[in-house]
Design an enzyme around this catalytic site. Structure first.
Site, PDB file in Angstrom:
ATOM      1  N   GLN A 134      20.780  55.683  75.263  1.00 50.58           N
ATOM      2  CA  GLN A 134      19.734  56.193  75.126  1.00 50.58           C
ATOM      3  C   GLN A 134      18.885  56.190  76.678  1.00 50.58           C
ATOM      4  OE1 GLN A 134      18.626  53.635  71.624  1.00 50.58           O
ATOM      5  NE2 GLN A 134      17.239  55.353  71.416  1.00 50.58           N
TER       6      GLN A 134
ATOM      7  N   HIS B 160      24.835  54.304  67.634  1.00 48.99           N
ATOM      8  CA  HIS B 160      24.746  54.999  68.969  1.00 48.99           C
ATOM      9  C   HIS B 160      25.318  55.088  69.824  1.00 48.99           C
ATOM     10  CE1 HIS B 160      20.274  56.670  68.968  1.00 48.99           C
ATOM     11  NE2 HIS B 160      19.710  55.237  68.787  1.00 48.99           N
TER      12      HIS B 160
HETATM   13 ZN    ZN Z   1      17.994  54.888  68.160  1.00 44.30          ZN
END
Ligand code: ZN
Length: 193
Positions: free
Chosen positions: A45, A133
């Site tokens: 991220q 993720h």
């Molecule tokens: Zn997330």
């Protein structure tokens, strides 16, 4: 900067050394604290495709090369958000409890939503969300699908008495068995599923 492109987040991350993992962990915790109300963040991220994620629900936790080694058959529905998709909320279905191993932790870490403390549910969901993720999976892939629409009417979902549900009232929320939640629904609580 937090990656917001779904395609970019669909890439599987590669294993990392503990030393490099710790450095990434520090950056992730910093980024998480800067965020408005984030409780977890994965390295991809912030554009680093390595297997490191952080969770900060009860206390800051860095996981390097984490693996879910056991998961309960029991699942529950939970409303989730993600720092990469600040405008989305998704009702996901998650394991009620999991056991995790990570290279920077000796032994096994266990997380369970089966407790009176709502933070335990948040932490258990968050760990599953962040490890996803690292495998290129986002919360949209875990969306809880309710019953199909029949004749234009949403068929009521049958909920088992022992099935875990999430209920909310104002800013408060609880995870508990449906049979226990039922009487509370007459008391201003609403079902989140
Ligand atoms: Zn997330």
């Amino acid at each position: 900067m937090i990656v917001q492109d779904r395609k970019e987040l669909e890439v599987k991350c590669s294993p990392v050394s503990i030393k490099e993992g710790e450095e990434i962990g520090v950056r992730l915790l910093h980024e998480l604290r800067e965020s408005e109300n984030g409780i977890g963040l994965a390295a991809n991220q912030i554009g680093i495709n390595k297997r490191v994620c952080v969770i900060n629900v009860k206390e800051p936790l860095v996981l390097i090369n984490p693996k879910i080694v056991e998961k309960s058959k029991e699942k529950f529905v939970f409303p989730e958000g993600c720092l990469s998709f600040p405008d989305s909320k998704v009702k996901t279905i998650r394991h009620e409890s999991i056991i995790v191993e990570a290279d920077n932790h000796e032994g096994r870490l266990s997380f369970s939503a089966n407790s009176k403390d709502i933070n335990d549910a948040f932490e258990c969901v968050c760990v599953q969300h962040e490890i996803d993720h690292l495998d290129g999976i986002t919360m949209f892939d875990r969306e809880f699908k309710s019953e199909p629409i029949i004749n234009g009417v949403n068929a009521p979902k049958k909920i088992g008495r022992n099935e875990k549900v999430t209920i909310t009232k104002g800013t408060e929320s609880k995870v508990l068995k449906y049979k226990k939640a039922q009487p509370m629904l007459e008391d201003g609580w609403t079902l989140s599923i």
